[in-house]
Design a protein around this motif. Structure first.
Motif, PDB file in Angstrom:
ATOM      1  N   GLY A 189     -24.195 -40.872   4.891  1.00 38.06           N
ATOM      2  CA  GLY A 189     -24.872 -39.671   5.377  1.00 38.06           C
ATOM      3  C   GLY A 189     -24.963 -38.567   4.337  1.00 38.06           C
ATOM      4  O   GLY A 189     -25.368 -37.453   4.648  1.00 38.06           O
ATOM      5  N   MET A 190     -24.601 -38.900   3.090  1.00 35.71           N
ATOM      6  CA  MET A 190     -24.509 -37.870   2.040  1.00 35.71           C
ATOM      7  C   MET A 190     -25.461 -38.192   0.891  1.00 35.71           C
ATOM      8  O   MET A 190     -25.028 -38.540  -0.200  1.00 35.71           O
ATOM      9  CB  MET A 190     -23.052 -37.815   1.538  1.00 35.71           C
ATOM     10  CG  MET A 190     -22.062 -37.565   2.661  1.00 35.71           C
ATOM     11  SD  MET A 190     -20.315 -37.620   2.155  1.00 35.71           S
ATOM     12  CE  MET A 190     -19.927 -39.364   2.266  1.00 35.71           C
ATOM     13  N   GLY A 191     -26.828 -38.091   1.074  1.00 44.52           N
ATOM     14  CA  GLY A 191     -27.486 -37.922   2.348  1.00 44.52           C
ATOM     15  C   GLY A 191     -27.867 -39.249   2.952  1.00 44.52           C
ATOM     16  O   GLY A 191     -27.602 -40.312   2.399  1.00 44.52           O
ATOM     17  N   PRO A 192     -28.595 -39.203   4.061  1.00 43.55           N
ATOM     18  CA  PRO A 192     -28.988 -40.431   4.759  1.00 43.55           C
ATOM     19  C   PRO A 192     -29.902 -41.344   3.934  1.00 43.55           C
ATOM     20  O   PRO A 192     -29.774 -42.566   4.026  1.00 43.55           O
ATOM     21  CB  PRO A 192     -29.721 -39.936   6.007  1.00 43.55           C
ATOM     22  CG  PRO A 192     -29.692 -38.466   5.984  1.00 43.55           C
ATOM     23  CD  PRO A 192     -28.965 -37.974   4.782  1.00 43.55           C
ATOM     24  N   ALA A 193     -30.810 -40.773   3.133  1.00 41.30           N
ATOM     25  CA  ALA A 193     -31.694 -41.628   2.321  1.00 41.30           C
ATOM     26  C   ALA A 193     -30.875 -42.454   1.335  1.00 41.30           C
ATOM     27  O   ALA A 193     -31.168 -43.627   1.095  1.00 41.30           O
ATOM     28  CB  ALA A 193     -32.730 -40.782   1.569  1.00 41.30           C
ATOM     29  N   THR A 207     -27.772 -43.420   1.775  1.00 41.58           N
ATOM     30  CA  THR A 207     -27.064 -44.446   2.556  1.00 41.58           C
ATOM     31  C   THR A 207     -27.981 -45.636   2.818  1.00 41.58           C
ATOM     32  O   THR A 207     -27.575 -46.800   2.690  1.00 41.58           O
ATOM     33  CB  THR A 207     -26.555 -43.841   3.881  1.00 41.58           C
ATOM     34  OG1 THR A 207     -25.591 -42.834   3.572  1.00 41.58           O
ATOM     35  CG2 THR A 207     -25.920 -44.900   4.771  1.00 41.58           C
ATOM     36  N   ILE A 208     -29.224 -45.349   3.172  1.00 42.21           N
ATOM     37  CA  ILE A 208     -30.187 -46.410   3.462  1.00 42.21           C
ATOM     38  C   ILE A 208     -30.489 -47.208   2.184  1.00 42.21           C
ATOM     39  O   ILE A 208     -30.542 -48.440   2.202  1.00 42.21           O
ATOM     40  CB  ILE A 208     -31.470 -45.801   4.074  1.00 42.21           C
ATOM     41  CG1 ILE A 208     -31.142 -45.244   5.480  1.00 42.21           C
ATOM     42  CG2 ILE A 208     -32.599 -46.818   4.134  1.00 42.21           C
ATOM     43  CD1 ILE A 208     -32.227 -44.354   6.061  1.00 42.21           C
ATOM     44  N   PRO A 248     -24.607 -36.620   8.553  1.00 44.28           N
ATOM     45  CA  PRO A 248     -24.961 -35.724   7.433  1.00 44.28           C
ATOM     46  C   PRO A 248     -24.498 -34.289   7.619  1.00 44.28           C
ATOM     47  O   PRO A 248     -24.692 -33.474   6.718  1.00 44.28           O
ATOM     48  CB  PRO A 248     -26.500 -35.792   7.411  1.00 44.28           C
ATOM     49  CG  PRO A 248     -26.912 -36.709   8.503  1.00 44.28           C
ATOM     50  CD  PRO A 248     -25.751 -37.010   9.359  1.00 44.28           C
ATOM     51  N   ASP A 276     -21.618 -29.667   2.306  1.00 47.27           N
ATOM     52  CA  ASP A 276     -22.016 -30.144   0.978  1.00 47.27           C
ATOM     53  C   ASP A 276     -20.800 -30.272   0.067  1.00 47.27           C
ATOM     54  O   ASP A 276     -19.991 -29.361  -0.068  1.00 47.27           O
ATOM     55  CB  ASP A 276     -23.031 -29.183   0.361  1.00 47.27           C
ATOM     56  CG  ASP A 276     -23.524 -29.713  -0.976  1.00 47.27           C
ATOM     57  OD1 ASP A 276     -24.218 -30.736  -0.982  1.00 47.27           O
ATOM     58  OD2 ASP A 276     -23.165 -29.119  -2.013  1.00 47.27           O
ATOM     59  N   LYS A 286     -32.878 -34.931  -0.836  1.00 46.46           N
ATOM     60  CA  LYS A 286     -32.186 -34.641   0.424  1.00 46.46           C
ATOM     61  C   LYS A 286     -33.124 -33.967   1.433  1.00 46.46           C
ATOM     62  O   LYS A 286     -32.998 -34.144   2.631  1.00 46.46           O
ATOM     63  CB  LYS A 286     -30.963 -33.757   0.177  1.00 46.46           C
ATOM     64  CG  LYS A 286     -29.808 -34.492  -0.529  1.00 46.46           C
ATOM     65  CD  LYS A 286     -28.632 -33.564  -0.780  1.00 46.46           C
ATOM     66  CE  LYS A 286     -27.512 -34.233  -1.578  1.00 46.46           C
ATOM     67  NZ  LYS A 286     -26.849 -35.336  -0.877  1.00 46.46           N
ATOM     68  N   ALA A 287     -34.076 -33.185   0.907  1.00 50.20           N
ATOM     69  CA  ALA A 287     -35.026 -32.491   1.774  1.00 50.20           C
ATOM     70  C   ALA A 287     -36.272 -33.325   2.049  1.00 50.20           C
ATOM     71  O   ALA A 287     -37.182 -32.864   2.727  1.00 50.20           O
ATOM     72  CB  ALA A 287     -35.428 -31.167   1.136  1.00 50.20           C
TER      73      ALA A 287
END
Lengths: 253, 253
Positions: A19-23, A25-26, A53, A57, A175-176
């Protein structure tokens, strides 16, 4: 749990503290799947994923000297262990600031992303050459890559302030969800590092391989997410962590 | 759990009962991230993911009349609930054969993929036209799409045997990581269905959107994974399941 549902005889279960970030993790999960030799669902590596997430930070916390993320990481670790994880992986370089304390609290091994990367890099048989770090300021500050690689590569380059600003922009953009700006900023930072003599850049923040892909970078980039994914597949399939942890480096870090 | 770590005030946590197969789970997670409006990590939807691909094949079990996958699904459900999931999503159409029994055992709502799809399709304001089903034989047999859509579309087409063989090949190829064969087989099946008069194909197996992407298919495909992802984002952000479950359809299915 039914004995027929116990997967541990065949595969160790990878618990992903994510989740740090979700992208990122994927991207990490996709790399685990890509590195698995499977002809059907059942031959894939089992994973449990904690992708929350809302954790504060990490880089900001380290720079501010606060410890807030640690309680979140510990909570996730315990949930993954309770659900049956045999190994833990953290697809966030900066969060490895807490690796040693998390490991001390864990019942299962936490595979270290920098260690997996250092071993992958030096296992290639030839010198890794001149390597530049691309990471958050938090990761730079932990020295987790410097401590493992400074004596094993020809030259280890840490970005200057202008390069770090570009890298920061790249990471926050991913992240954004602003992939275009993330890619442009990351490419500009990498170009500057190559101009300084780097032969390879270490993608040592898990957002970076989302925009600097293998297809674009070839052998000029070292994907730390990919190294961690490969180590996880080996651990799941073979039942052992595929590197020799170096406690003296941990202590020095 | 620390109160500061309780994300439920802001976002409901999506528990993903996945691994059927892992590529489909990753595709589903990526769609959740893509549909989330977030400017930083903390604004993304929290997810807990149970990705244990060792669960026996669902379509095979349904056709053989065995109930083996149910215990695995129930185990995953309970682990996700224990870890803090507020909603459950199952990125596997075929596993929805057990949706009603799982819902009866669940403390939290299990968002139904066919219901999310049917609502998305009919909410567009214009007639969905002639729609063809692309799914496993197991999903065909549950009638979970027919029961929700036969009376709401101009014509609902179920594949003939030759088309179903192509669809089966596509699904198994994706599970085995053979994307090229998966894509070719899925494209051949879709082409036949369009020749039969279908205006849109329902990608009602979560492996199919991995090879028949939005970029390739445009409005000619209805991505059920995407509909489920959108429903999950709405549930997480708004605190309610974004459709009216139709129990009479469940009972009839």
């Amino acid at each position: 749990m039914l004995s027929s549902m116990n997967t541990s005889n065949q595969f160790g279960c990878i618990g992903i503290l994510g989740g740090m970030g979700p992208a990122a993790t994927i991207d990490f999960m996709a790399k685990i799947v890509a590195h698995t030799s499977a002809s059907c669902d059942q031959e894939h590596v089992p994973m449990l994923v904690h992708c929350i997430p809302q954790i504060p930070d990490r880089s900001t916390a380290i720079r501010a000297g606060t410890d807030e993320p640690f309680a979140w990481l510990l909570d996730g670790l315990h949930k993954l262990e309770a659900a049956g994880a045999d190994y833990i992986a953290i697809p966030c370089n900066t969060a490895h600031f807490w690796h040693e304390r998390l490991s001390a609290a864990a019942r299962v091994p936490i595979i270290h992303i920098a260690q997996a990367t250092a071993d992958a890099l030096t296992a290639e048989g030839q010198s890794p050459g001149r390597v530049a770090l691309m990471s958050t300021r938090g990761t730079v500050g932990t020295r987790m890559y410097q401590s493992r690689l400074e004596n094993r590569v020809d030259h280890f380059i840490v970005p200057d302030e202008a390069e770090q600003v570009l890298i920061d922009t790249a990471i926050w953009s991913v992240k954004a969800g602003n992939i275009a700006l993330g890619r442009e900023s990351a490419q500009r930072a990498a170009a500057r590092l190559f101009e300084q003599g780097a032969e390879r850049v270490l993608l040592a923040c898990t957002e970076l391989p989302v925009v600097l892909t293998r297809e674009m970078m070839g052998a000029t980039a070292v994907d730390c997410t990919d190294a961690l994914a490969r180590a996880c597949v080996v651990a799941s399939v073979s039942g052992r962590v595929p590197y020799h942890p170096l406690p003296e480096l941990e202590a020095a870090a």
